[in-house]
Motif scaffolding. Structure first.
Motif, PDB file in Angstrom:
ATOM      1  N   THR A  47       0.799  -1.226   0.000  1.00 46.75           N
ATOM      2  CA  THR A  47       0.000   0.000   0.000  1.00 46.75           C
ATOM      3  C   THR A  47       0.830   1.273   0.000  1.00 46.75           C
ATOM      4  O   THR A  47       0.274   2.361  -0.102  1.00 46.75           O
ATOM      5  N   GLY A  48       2.139   1.159   0.140  1.00 47.20           N
ATOM      6  CA  GLY A  48       2.966   2.362   0.151  1.00 47.20           C
ATOM      7  C   GLY A  48       4.413   2.035   0.429  1.00 47.20           C
ATOM      8  O   GLY A  48       4.824   0.875   0.397  1.00 47.20           O
ATOM      9  N   ARG A  49       5.177   3.067   0.710  1.00 45.94           N
ATOM     10  CA  ARG A  49       6.610   2.926   0.978  1.00 45.94           C
ATOM     11  C   ARG A  49       6.940   3.635   2.284  1.00 45.94           C
ATOM     12  O   ARG A  49       6.303   4.617   2.644  1.00 45.94           O
ATOM     13  N   SER A  50       7.983   3.146   2.968  1.00 45.96           N
ATOM     14  CA  SER A  50       8.424   3.801   4.193  1.00 45.96           C
ATOM     15  C   SER A  50       9.492   4.855   3.910  1.00 45.96           C
ATOM     16  O   SER A  50       9.869   5.601   4.791  1.00 45.96           O
ATOM     17  N   ASP A  51       9.981   4.932   2.677  1.00 46.18           N
ATOM     18  CA  ASP A  51      10.918   5.980   2.305  1.00 46.18           C
ATOM     19  C   ASP A  51      10.234   6.909   1.302  1.00 46.18           C
ATOM     20  O   ASP A  51       9.038   6.824   1.083  1.00 46.18           O
ATOM     21  N   ASP A  52      10.981   7.799   0.702  1.00 45.72           N
ATOM     22  CA  ASP A  52      10.412   8.793  -0.214  1.00 45.72           C
ATOM     23  C   ASP A  52      10.316   8.324  -1.654  1.00 45.72           C
ATOM     24  O   ASP A  52       9.963   9.102  -2.527  1.00 45.72           O
ATOM     25  N   MET A  53      10.658   7.061  -1.930  1.00 47.24           N
ATOM     26  CA  MET A  53      10.652   6.600  -3.316  1.00 47.24           C
ATOM     27  C   MET A  53       9.235   6.602  -3.885  1.00 47.24           C
ATOM     28  O   MET A  53       8.283   6.247  -3.201  1.00 47.24           O
ATOM     29  N   MET A  54       9.132   7.015  -5.141  1.00 44.92           N
ATOM     30  CA  MET A  54       7.861   6.993  -5.856  1.00 44.92           C
ATOM     31  C   MET A  54       8.024   6.035  -7.026  1.00 44.92           C
ATOM     32  O   MET A  54       9.114   5.908  -7.572  1.00 44.92           O
TER      33      MET A  54
ATOM     34  N   GLY B 264      10.217  32.640  -4.290  1.00 45.95           N
ATOM     35  CA  GLY B 264       9.457  32.542  -3.041  1.00 45.95           C
ATOM     36  C   GLY B 264       8.096  31.896  -3.219  1.00 45.95           C
ATOM     37  O   GLY B 264       7.302  31.850  -2.285  1.00 45.95           O
ATOM     38  N   GLY B 265       7.808  31.352  -4.404  1.00 48.17           N
ATOM     39  CA  GLY B 265       6.491  30.785  -4.695  1.00 48.17           C
ATOM     40  C   GLY B 265       6.263  29.385  -4.165  1.00 48.17           C
ATOM     41  O   GLY B 265       5.126  28.925  -4.094  1.00 48.17           O
ATOM     42  N   ILE B 266       7.319  28.684  -3.796  1.00 46.55           N
ATOM     43  CA  ILE B 266       7.179  27.337  -3.237  1.00 46.55           C
ATOM     44  C   ILE B 266       7.116  27.465  -1.724  1.00 46.55           C
ATOM     45  O   ILE B 266       7.954  28.136  -1.105  1.00 46.55           O
ATOM     46  N   GLU B 267       6.137  26.800  -1.120  1.00 40.85           N
ATOM     47  CA  GLU B 267       5.937  26.875   0.326  1.00 40.85           C
ATOM     48  C   GLU B 267       7.139  26.293   1.079  1.00 40.85           C
ATOM     49  O   GLU B 267       7.653  25.247   0.735  1.00 40.85           O
ATOM     50  N   ARG B 268       7.569  26.999   2.115  1.00 41.88           N
ATOM     51  CA  ARG B 268       8.659  26.530   2.972  1.00 41.88           C
ATOM     52  C   ARG B 268       8.046  25.957   4.246  1.00 41.88           C
ATOM     53  O   ARG B 268       6.999  26.391   4.687  1.00 41.88           O
ATOM     54  N   SER B 269       8.726  24.984   4.829  1.00 35.95           N
ATOM     55  CA  SER B 269       8.246  24.438   6.099  1.00 35.95           C
ATOM     56  C   SER B 269       9.351  24.550   7.137  1.00 35.95           C
ATOM     57  O   SER B 269      10.534  24.517   6.807  1.00 35.95           O
ATOM     58  N   GLY B 270       8.945  24.654   8.389  1.00 31.47           N
ATOM     59  CA  GLY B 270       9.917  24.778   9.469  1.00 31.47           C
ATOM     60  C   GLY B 270      10.620  23.474   9.774  1.00 31.47           C
ATOM     61  O   GLY B 270      11.777  23.450  10.159  1.00 31.47           O
ATOM     62  N   GLY B 271       9.938  22.348   9.586  1.00 33.47           N
ATOM     63  CA  GLY B 271      10.520  21.043   9.893  1.00 33.47           C
ATOM     64  C   GLY B 271      10.999  20.346   8.638  1.00 33.47           C
ATOM     65  O   GLY B 271      11.643  20.937   7.783  1.00 33.47           O
ATOM     66  N   LYS B 272      10.637  19.077   8.510  1.00 33.11           N
ATOM     67  CA  LYS B 272      11.029  18.308   7.331  1.00 33.11           C
ATOM     68  C   LYS B 272      10.258  18.822   6.119  1.00 33.11           C
ATOM     69  O   LYS B 272       9.047  19.018   6.170  1.00 33.11           O
ATOM     70  N   ALA B 273      10.964  19.032   5.036  1.00 30.19           N
ATOM     71  CA  ALA B 273      10.349  19.579   3.832  1.00 30.19           C
ATOM     72  C   ALA B 273       9.375  18.568   3.231  1.00 30.19           C
ATOM     73  O   ALA B 273       9.686  17.392   3.095  1.00 30.19           O
ATOM     74  N   ARG B 274       8.196  19.039   2.878  1.00 26.35           N
ATOM     75  CA  ARG B 274       7.206  18.205   2.198  1.00 26.35           C
ATOM     76  C   ARG B 274       7.422  18.385   0.710  1.00 26.35           C
ATOM     77  O   ARG B 274       7.110  19.423   0.141  1.00 26.35           O
ATOM     78  N   ARG B 275       7.976  17.368   0.065  1.00 28.84           N
ATOM     79  CA  ARG B 275       8.375  17.475  -1.330  1.00 28.84           C
ATOM     80  C   ARG B 275       7.419  16.799  -2.302  1.00 28.84           C
ATOM     81  O   ARG B 275       7.489  17.051  -3.481  1.00 28.84           O
ATOM     82  N   ILE B 276       6.540  15.905  -1.821  1.00 27.43           N
ATOM     83  CA  ILE B 276       5.689  15.119  -2.716  1.00 27.43           C
ATOM     84  C   ILE B 276       4.232  15.296  -2.334  1.00 27.43           C
ATOM     85  O   ILE B 276       3.864  15.162  -1.168  1.00 27.43           O
TER      86      ILE B 276
END
Length: 162
Positions: free
Chosen positions: A54-61, A143-155
């Motif tokens: 059902t998914g992956r535990s890492d960031d692989m797509m 500056g158009g891409i949202e920044r996050s304070g913690g881990k970057a949400r890339r996907i």
């Protein structure tokens, strides 16, 4: 999902790990697949059943059968001088095919329309040649891409779950 490295009860979702229990001379003790699934309760058969992955535990797509890591996209993005290193990968499904939209932002000193189009075409070519998938590159303002304070949400995966 926290990395607790413990055996889960039947029916609970976790990472699939293969272990050799009978081969004493085998050097590999565990093989982590990074696939998320769950073991179903036993039946009258002697074999265990497993739900489909059902998914992956890492960031692989997995895009059109190609394994893609966000770091591969980032490496190609860093090769383009006119783009900043901030990006967002958007996955969607259109007419039964996976579509990848890569949202990037222009550098402040190269924000004109001609430079944006050239950088988008260059990045799409780099990704196709190195990673092996076609992407639609959307270049946003600085500056158009949202920044996050913690881990970057890339996907952002908008594909329907099957």
């Amino acid at each position: 999902m926290p990395n607790q490295r413990r055996v889960l009860p039947d029916g609970e979702r976790g990472e699939l790990v293969f272990t050799s229990l009978s081969k004493e001379a085998m050097p590999v003790i565990r093989y982590r697949t990074r696939d998320l699934t769950r073991l179903m309760p036993g039946t009258a058969r002697s074999m265990r059943r497993m739900e489909k992955v059902t998914g992956r535990s890492d960031d692989m797509m997995i895009v059109r059968g190609v394994n893609v890591f966000p770091t591969q996209i980032e490496e190609q993005l860093l090769r383009c001088d006119g783009l900043s290193p901030h990006f967002l990968i958007e996955l969607d499904r259109e007419q039964r095919l996976d579509v990848v939209r890569l949202h990037v932002e222009a550098r402040a000193d190269r924000a004109d329309e001609a430079s944006r189009a050239a950088q988008a075409a260059l990045l799409a070519t780099h990704i196709r040649n190195v990673v092996g998938i076609g992407v639609d590159v959307v270049v946003a303002d600085p500056g158009g891409i949202e920044r996050s304070g913690g881990k970057a949400r890339r996907i952002v995966d908008k594909r329907p779950k099957e």
